[in-house]
Structure formats: structure tokens, C-alpha cells
Design a protein around this motif. Sequence first.
Motif, PDB file in Angstrom:
ATOM      1  N   UNK A   3       0.847   6.279  -6.759  1.00 60.78           N
ATOM      2  CA  UNK A   3      -0.751   6.907  -7.083  1.00 60.78           C
ATOM      3  C   UNK A   3      -0.485   8.538  -7.240  1.00 60.78           C
ATOM      4  N   UNK A   4       0.499   8.782  -6.456  1.00 57.36           N
ATOM      5  CA  UNK A   4       0.867  10.238  -6.583  1.00 57.36           C
ATOM      6  C   UNK A   4       1.201  10.704  -7.849  1.00 57.36           C
ATOM      7  N   UNK A  45       2.493   4.522 -15.360  1.00 52.45           N
ATOM      8  CA  UNK A  45       2.158   3.099 -16.014  1.00 52.45           C
ATOM      9  C   UNK A  45       3.616   2.601 -16.168  1.00 52.45           C
ATOM     10  N   UNK A  46       4.641   3.347 -16.541  1.00 57.61           N
ATOM     11  CA  UNK A  46       5.948   2.551 -16.737  1.00 57.61           C
ATOM     12  C   UNK A  46       6.687   2.008 -15.604  1.00 57.61           C
ATOM     13  N   UNK A  90       1.536   1.695  -3.440  1.00 58.45           N
ATOM     14  CA  UNK A  90       0.457   1.954  -4.284  1.00 58.45           C
ATOM     15  C   UNK A  90       0.154   3.477  -4.147  1.00 58.45           C
ATOM     16  N   UNK A  91       0.072   3.940  -2.960  1.00 60.09           N
ATOM     17  CA  UNK A  91      -0.094   5.355  -2.822  1.00 60.09           C
ATOM     18  C   UNK A  91       0.999   6.341  -3.143  1.00 60.09           C
ATOM     19  N   UNK A 147       0.167  10.116 -10.428  1.00 57.97           N
ATOM     20  CA  UNK A 147      -1.095  10.560 -11.556  1.00 57.97           C
ATOM     21  C   UNK A 147      -1.157  12.133 -11.695  1.00 57.97           C
ATOM     22  N   UNK A 148      -0.817  12.701 -10.654  1.00 58.32           N
ATOM     23  CA  UNK A 148      -0.953  14.158 -10.427  1.00 58.32           C
ATOM     24  C   UNK A 148       0.004  15.020 -11.233  1.00 58.32           C
ATOM     25  N   UNK A 182       0.621  10.030 -16.007  1.00 56.48           N
ATOM     26  CA  UNK A 182      -0.203   8.902 -16.129  1.00 56.48           C
ATOM     27  C   UNK A 182       0.936   7.867 -16.801  1.00 56.48           C
ATOM     28  N   UNK A 241       4.774  -0.885 -14.376  1.00 52.78           N
ATOM     29  CA  UNK A 241       4.438  -1.636 -15.411  1.00 52.78           C
ATOM     30  C   UNK A 241       3.112  -2.267 -15.890  1.00 52.78           C
ATOM     31  N   UNK A 242       2.137  -1.545 -15.437  1.00 53.04           N
ATOM     32  CA  UNK A 242       0.660  -1.536 -15.954  1.00 53.04           C
ATOM     33  C   UNK A 242      -0.056  -0.699 -15.342  1.00 53.04           C
ATOM     34  N   UNK A 243      -1.409  -1.007 -15.137  1.00 57.22           N
ATOM     35  CA  UNK A 243      -2.325   0.018 -14.534  1.00 57.22           C
ATOM     36  C   UNK A 243      -2.249   0.012 -12.925  1.00 57.22           C
ATOM     37  N   UNK A 244      -1.834  -1.044 -12.347  1.00 62.77           N
ATOM     38  CA  UNK A 244      -1.925  -1.054 -10.949  1.00 62.77           C
ATOM     39  C   UNK A 244      -0.377  -1.751 -10.416  1.00 62.77           C
ATOM     40  N   UNK A 297       0.810  -1.106  -0.200  1.00 59.04           N
ATOM     41  CA  UNK A 297      -0.006  -0.019  -0.082  1.00 59.04           C
ATOM     42  C   UNK A 297       0.806   1.368   0.000  1.00 59.04           C
TER      43      UNK A 297
END
Lengths: 180, 457
Positions: free
Chosen positions: B179-180, B193-194, B175-176, B182-183, B189, B197-200, B172
Motif C-alpha cells: 500500500x505504501x 499493480x505489478x 497489504x500495508x 501507492x505514494x 500505482x 499482480x492486480x488491484x489488491x 496485512x
Amino acid sequence: MKHGSGVIAPKPEQVDRTPSSRRRFLRMLWIGLGVVAIGQVIAVVIAFLRPQKPKDRTTDAGTILEAGHMDKFPLNSVTAFVRGKFYLARLEDGGLLALSRKCTHLGCTVPWVSEKNKFECPCHGSSFDIRGEVVTQPAPRALDCYHVFIENNIVKVDTSKITKRSGFSARDVVYPGKSS
Amino acid sequence: MKAQSSTPVEHAGLLQRIRYSIFPGTRKEREGYRNFFNTLILHFRPRTVPQRTLQFTLTWGLGGMAFVLVMILIGTGLLLKFVYQPFPDRAYESILHLQNEVLFGQLIRNIHYWSANLVIIVAFLHFLRVYFTGAFHPPRQFNWVIGLGLFSTVFLSNFTGYLLPWDQLAFWAITISTGMLEYVPIVGIWLQRWIQGGAEVGPATLSTFYAIHTAILPAAFIILMPFHFWRVRKAGGLVILRSPKEDENAKGEWVPAIPNLLLREVVVALAATALILLLSVALDAPLQSKANPGLSPNPTKAPWYFMGIQEMLLHFHPLFALFIIPILTVIVLAGLPYLNYQSHISGVWFVSSKARRMARMAVLVALLATPLVVLTDESMGLTRKIPGLPSLISTGVIPFGILVVAVWGFYGHMKRRHRATNTEAVQMIFVLIAVALIVVTLTGIFFRGAGMKLVWP
């Protein structure tokens, strides 16, 4: 220095210019080929490291998830689908909405808290209503959603396409009567 | 000639013959090898050093300690590589196997864990030491930049290593943190992804992080560290501590590096190793239950060294908290040695006594203002949305603008009031921002509880 003398020297005699321009051409060719070679290496490395997209499937088996019969989802309820990583929300007016379980803030998994009738993100306190709309920040936008369709009263969800949205829109909701 | 010189070898013992096979040739040629090694070593190690640079209160042994910790990390990391398996369904089990079945497995993991955490603190203190003794002025300007590169390598190593145990904490936090990304505008984005290595966060993330953690970053260390040390040598050794009146170039007495310098380094290395061993025997590295992508713990926090950013995220628009502020920080830090200073004062702790007073003032201001801003924002929601304005303006441009104006005003005011030089005033701002950053990080680590609400620890 070198460049300057090169410009001055060949000027008086035409004969000297020909080999020099050929030499220049060959040098440029070598440099050009070198650049192309480096470019190819970089392209190969990038292509190699690029995150893989899920393979295009000819059958829908992998991406289309059968949620079940319409009657299984009572009004104003939320059902979790662990395999598809989404929630199927049945709104009070009977509409269906497939919401991603991923919080739009930083990507935590959002559980549905039925007592409070909202999604509450445990990580940073964002919450969303049954339609996925932001109730409390810091989440910047509504929960993403997937495409829902109904065939012979069976609810199906296409998990390959995810829709990002700023807020709730009636377009994302599917009603049993309309599409069949 | 050569045939003649090889005759005595026939009569030499086995060990002697092996030695000659490694270093063949005449006695003179063999001396050549020795000279070669000596000159190689001389690129990094001086034969003599100024007595005054041996003072413990110049370096506090911090750079050396960071080096020792990195060496311990490389050593233990190599061992861990034999047991660890970078696949989501096996990673956590391999850690359990390491801890429960491999002899000294838990100890090796603890040593790796504690060295990794400590190296951040030691490198940070080293960075402060270098700044406050003015060791970033010419001729050391570029070595400051290399140092920042090493510091980033330390950060990235810690961050990529954080995911590897594949427990709830790791999963987690990564993940976060990812996730940061993304901004980040435009490329965010794509970058996310790079890295994932994927969407999550999933199998591809783990193998990416593993490759970066165990190959790319160690290689970066192996290149950057000698570069860093060589530049110290090129600059004529460390800065010499002096009082403001003393001449910068008066180096005083020189003493042989062996044993004077070596002995001190060995003491620091042993002390650091002992500390790490004590920590590792007493405290186990944390391992929560296996990562479960369906269940986020409450609260979910980023790794502790990123808590400052996560805390700022609660107050600023993500574009500012995650992009503009960090990027500006890096640019300003890398640019620090190249600012227009009226004088290059190196070797004096905190530049001058006036600058010391100003720095103290900055510490006080930062210690008072930062918690005050955090608290008022938390209770009154200063940076919540102002109706009618996009959040980028109301929680981004406006608060950040106010902050910049406040810092700028403080700079101008103090500079005029104390008739300070650029060097003195810049140091004051450095102190202000460093202390504010530490306060914000500590707030995030200790004063944020469930739902990221402010709590008493």
C-alpha cells in the motif's frame, strides 16, 4: 583507432568505399535486427508478467451487484457487502453512496462502527464519516466509491468502476427520485 | 600413447575404474583436472593469509556467519518447497500440514524463520563492521556496492517470504507494505499493480512473491555471493587492523589458510548453526489465523525491518517517508566509497581517536534527539497540517528541510570545532543517521500499540 583508420584509408580511392559502405550497411542491419530481437523478447516478458485485467464481460452479471430493495436501507445506515467489498451508505437525506472498504492510507479493511457513527481503520487510526470523508488522518483522501444506480426501486452497484475522490461530492450520491 | 596408458585400467578394481571414467586420460591429464579445480578454488580462497587478518575482532565472523545463514536458508528452503503450496486456499493449510504432520516440519520452518531474521541483523552488523574499519576505500570500493546489493537481496527475500504463510500477520503486513507504494509519484500505482499482480493482495500476489522468493532471489544470491568473495580475494584479502601510525601495507607474517583460516571459519559456522538450532527448538515461528481480507487486525504493522519506514510515515508526508528519504539513503550509501576523502584510512577502527570522540558525540545526539522529535511530534503535532499550506509542504518539505539543515549544521559545526578531515566528519554523520534509524525502527517495533499510538511495551 579502428574507426580513425577506416575514415582515412578509403578517401583516395573511390573503389574501396563501395564494399566498405555495404559492409557497414550489413553490420548495421545485423545490429538493428539484434536490437529488434531483444526488444521482442523484452516485450514478450513484459506482456507475460503484466497484471491481468478482469476479462471484459458481455453480461453485467459479474460486476453489477444487486444490493436489494430501497426500503431495506433505512436512513442514516451502513450495510456491508462482503462479496462486492463495499459498504452501501444511506445518508440522512435519503441519498445512496457505495463506499469502498479499503482504507485510502495503506489499504486496510475499514469496519463501520455504528456506535460512533464512523468508519474506523484499525491499522493506523484513520477514521471516516458516513459520507466517506476523512475525520482523522493519516488517511490522505476520502474513501473511494462505486457507481450506484436504481432500477425499479432495486439498488444496484457497479463494482467494475471505482472513483477516487479527494473529498465528498454530491455527484457521487444517488437519490431515489432522480434516477429511475 | 593413450591406448598404452589404458592397459593398467583393465586390471584395476571397480572403484578405480569408475574413478578413471570420471577423470579419464593419463596420470598427467588427471593432475591437470586437479590443477583446474585448485585454480578455480584459488579465485576465492588464498593459499596463505596474513596472520593479522585472522584476528577475531577484525571481522567478528560476521560475513562468514551471513554466508552460513544463507546456506542454511537455501537448504531449508529447498525442503519447504516440497510441502508448501502457493495458492491462497491451500497455502495456510500446507503450513499447518507441514507443522503438524510432516516429521521435523515445524523444526525446518523454525530454522528457516530464525535464519532469515538473524541474517538481516548479521548482515547489518557486517555492514557496520566494514564501514568502521574503512574497508570501503580503494581497492574495495566496488565490493561495498556489491555488498549493498546482497543486503537488498536479503531484505527482499525476507519481505517476499513474509507473505507465504498466508496468515493474518502475513496478509496485512504485505497489504500495508505494498500500500505504501501507492505514494510513490508517477510510477507508484503501476508498480503496486505489478507487484500485487492486480488491484489488491490476492492469488496473483502470492504466486508472484513465491516466484521471486524461490527462484529470482536465490539466483541473485548464487551470483552475487561468489562475486563478493572473489573481490575480497582480488583486494588482497581483508583489511589489516592497525593503529593509525602503522603502515597500511605492512602485512606481517603469512600463514597457511588451511588449517588457520579454515578452522576459524568452521568454528563460526558451527556456532551460528548451534545458535539457530537452539532458537528453533525453543521458539516456534509465529502463525496466526488464516488470512481474512475482510478483517484487519489492530494494530497492523509492517515486517519489523520496515518499521522504521512505517514510523517515519507517521511523521512525514508519504512522498518523503516512502520515496525521497529511502531513495536518498540508497544513493548516499552506494556513493559513500566515492566521496572526496582527503585520505583513505582503512584498517583502523573508527579512523582515529578524534573521529571516535566525534562518533560518540553523534551517538549521544541521535539517542537524545530522535526520541525527543518523535515525542514532541506525537504530542504537539508538529508535522500536522498547517492551515493554508498543502500537506506536501507542511509535513514534507518543511520538516525534511529542517532535518537536512540541522544535520548539515551539525556537520559543519563539528568539523570546524574538531578541525576534522572529511573522513572523520562523514563517519560522524553516518553514525548519527544509523543510530537515528535504529531508534526509529525500535520505536515502531516496541512503542507503537493499538491505533499506532505511542505505548509503553
